[in-house]
Every structure is written in structure tokens, then in C-alpha cells.
Write a protein that holds these residues in place. Sequence first.
Motif, mmCIF file in Angstrom:
data_model
loop_
_atom_site.group_PDB
_atom_site.id
_atom_site.type_symbol
_atom_site.label_atom_id
_atom_site.label_comp_id
_atom_site.label_asym_id
_atom_site.label_seq_id
_atom_site.Cartn_x
_atom_site.Cartn_y
_atom_site.Cartn_z
ATOM 1 N N THR A 1 0.837 -1.049 -0.185
ATOM 2 C CA THR A 1 0.087 -0.040 -0.189
ATOM 3 C C THR A 1 0.738 1.225 -0.066
ATOM 4 O O THR A 1 0.772 2.229 -0.558
ATOM 5 N N LEU A 2 1.879 1.087 0.582
ATOM 6 C CA LEU A 2 2.933 2.472 0.756
ATOM 7 C C LEU A 2 3.502 2.422 -0.463
ATOM 8 O O LEU A 2 4.047 3.436 -0.916
ATOM 9 N N LEU A 3 3.919 1.387 -1.044
ATOM 10 C CA LEU A 3 4.892 1.263 -2.173
ATOM 11 C C LEU A 3 4.109 1.778 -3.451
ATOM 12 O O LEU A 3 4.750 2.339 -4.261
ATOM 13 N N ASN A 4 2.855 1.404 -3.448
ATOM 14 C CA ASN A 4 2.200 1.706 -4.888
ATOM 15 C C ASN A 4 1.405 3.147 -4.730
ATOM 16 O O ASN A 4 0.460 3.432 -5.654
ATOM 17 N N GLY A 5 1.281 3.589 -3.646
ATOM 18 C CA GLY A 5 0.682 4.959 -3.585
ATOM 19 C C GLY A 5 -0.839 4.980 -2.962
ATOM 20 O O GLY A 5 -1.516 6.067 -3.036
ATOM 21 N N GLU A 6 -1.303 3.923 -2.696
ATOM 22 C CA GLU A 6 -2.732 3.635 -2.387
ATOM 23 C C GLU A 6 -2.967 4.428 -0.934
ATOM 24 O O GLU A 6 -3.891 4.961 -0.747
ATOM 25 N N PHE A 7 -1.882 4.310 0.024
ATOM 26 C CA PHE A 7 -2.148 5.280 1.103
ATOM 27 C C PHE A 7 -2.304 6.642 0.950
ATOM 28 O O PHE A 7 -3.303 7.238 1.925
ATOM 29 N N GLU A 8 -1.555 7.215 0.079
ATOM 30 C CA GLU A 8 -1.748 8.476 -0.143
ATOM 31 C C GLU A 8 -3.271 8.992 -0.802
ATOM 32 O O GLU A 8 -3.913 9.856 -0.699
ATOM 33 N N LEU A 9 -3.564 8.117 -1.794
ATOM 34 C CA LEU A 9 -4.922 8.190 -2.241
ATOM 35 C C LEU A 9 -5.844 8.126 -1.196
ATOM 36 O O LEU A 9 -6.894 8.897 -1.245
ATOM 37 N N ALA A 10 -5.847 7.045 -0.217
ATOM 38 C CA ALA A 10 -6.735 7.045 0.799
ATOM 39 C C ALA A 10 -6.749 8.368 1.754
ATOM 40 O O ALA A 10 -7.866 8.686 2.110
#
Length: 103
Positions: A1-10
Motif C-alpha cells: 500500500t505504501l509502495l504503490n501510492g494507495e495510502f496517499e490516495l486514501a
Amino acid sequence: TLLNGEFELAMDFPHWSNLGFVGTFLASTLLAFVLNFSIFWNVAVNSALTQSVSGQAKDFFTILLGFVLFSDRSSIRLDDDGRLDLNLLGISLGFFASLAYAA
């Protein structure tokens, strides 16, 4: 999640400032934790068979509660467009397939 940018999107989700959304999200998270803990505890104290049987009972009562609370008078009938309404058949098929899988 941190590596592919999903955390920032959330974190960029626009409703994090909405107290109703945050409360509902936290309540849902708490209920998911309680459910997983109760399943773990049930299997640890009893057996996998007990979990399977209680899961089937839960499914039955969930379907029953849905019919009662939402006044769903499902049956195999024609809907307003003349098509076959197979809601009850689908629910029954899913429930009995779940029973067969657990057996």
C-alpha cells in the motif's frame, strides 16, 4: 500500500473531515475486529465444526432479518417489466450452496 501510492490516495479522500463518515468508518472497523476476534475465539475454544454450524445459523438469521426489516416479500413472480423476479430463488440457491460447501 505504501509502495504503490494507495495510502496517499486514501488520505486524499475528501470525506475525512466529515464526522459522520469518520464515525461510521470507525464503527465498521471496530465491528470487523470484534467479528474476527469472535471467530478466532470460537475456533480456539470449540472446533471448526462449531464455527461452521454457527456460521450457517448466522447466515440463516441474517437472511431472515433482511426479509423482516426490509419487508422483502420475494417470490418467483413477474416484475413490473414482465421479467421473472428470481430474488428468492437466488437467495435460496446461495444459502444451500453455502450449506453444501460447509458439509
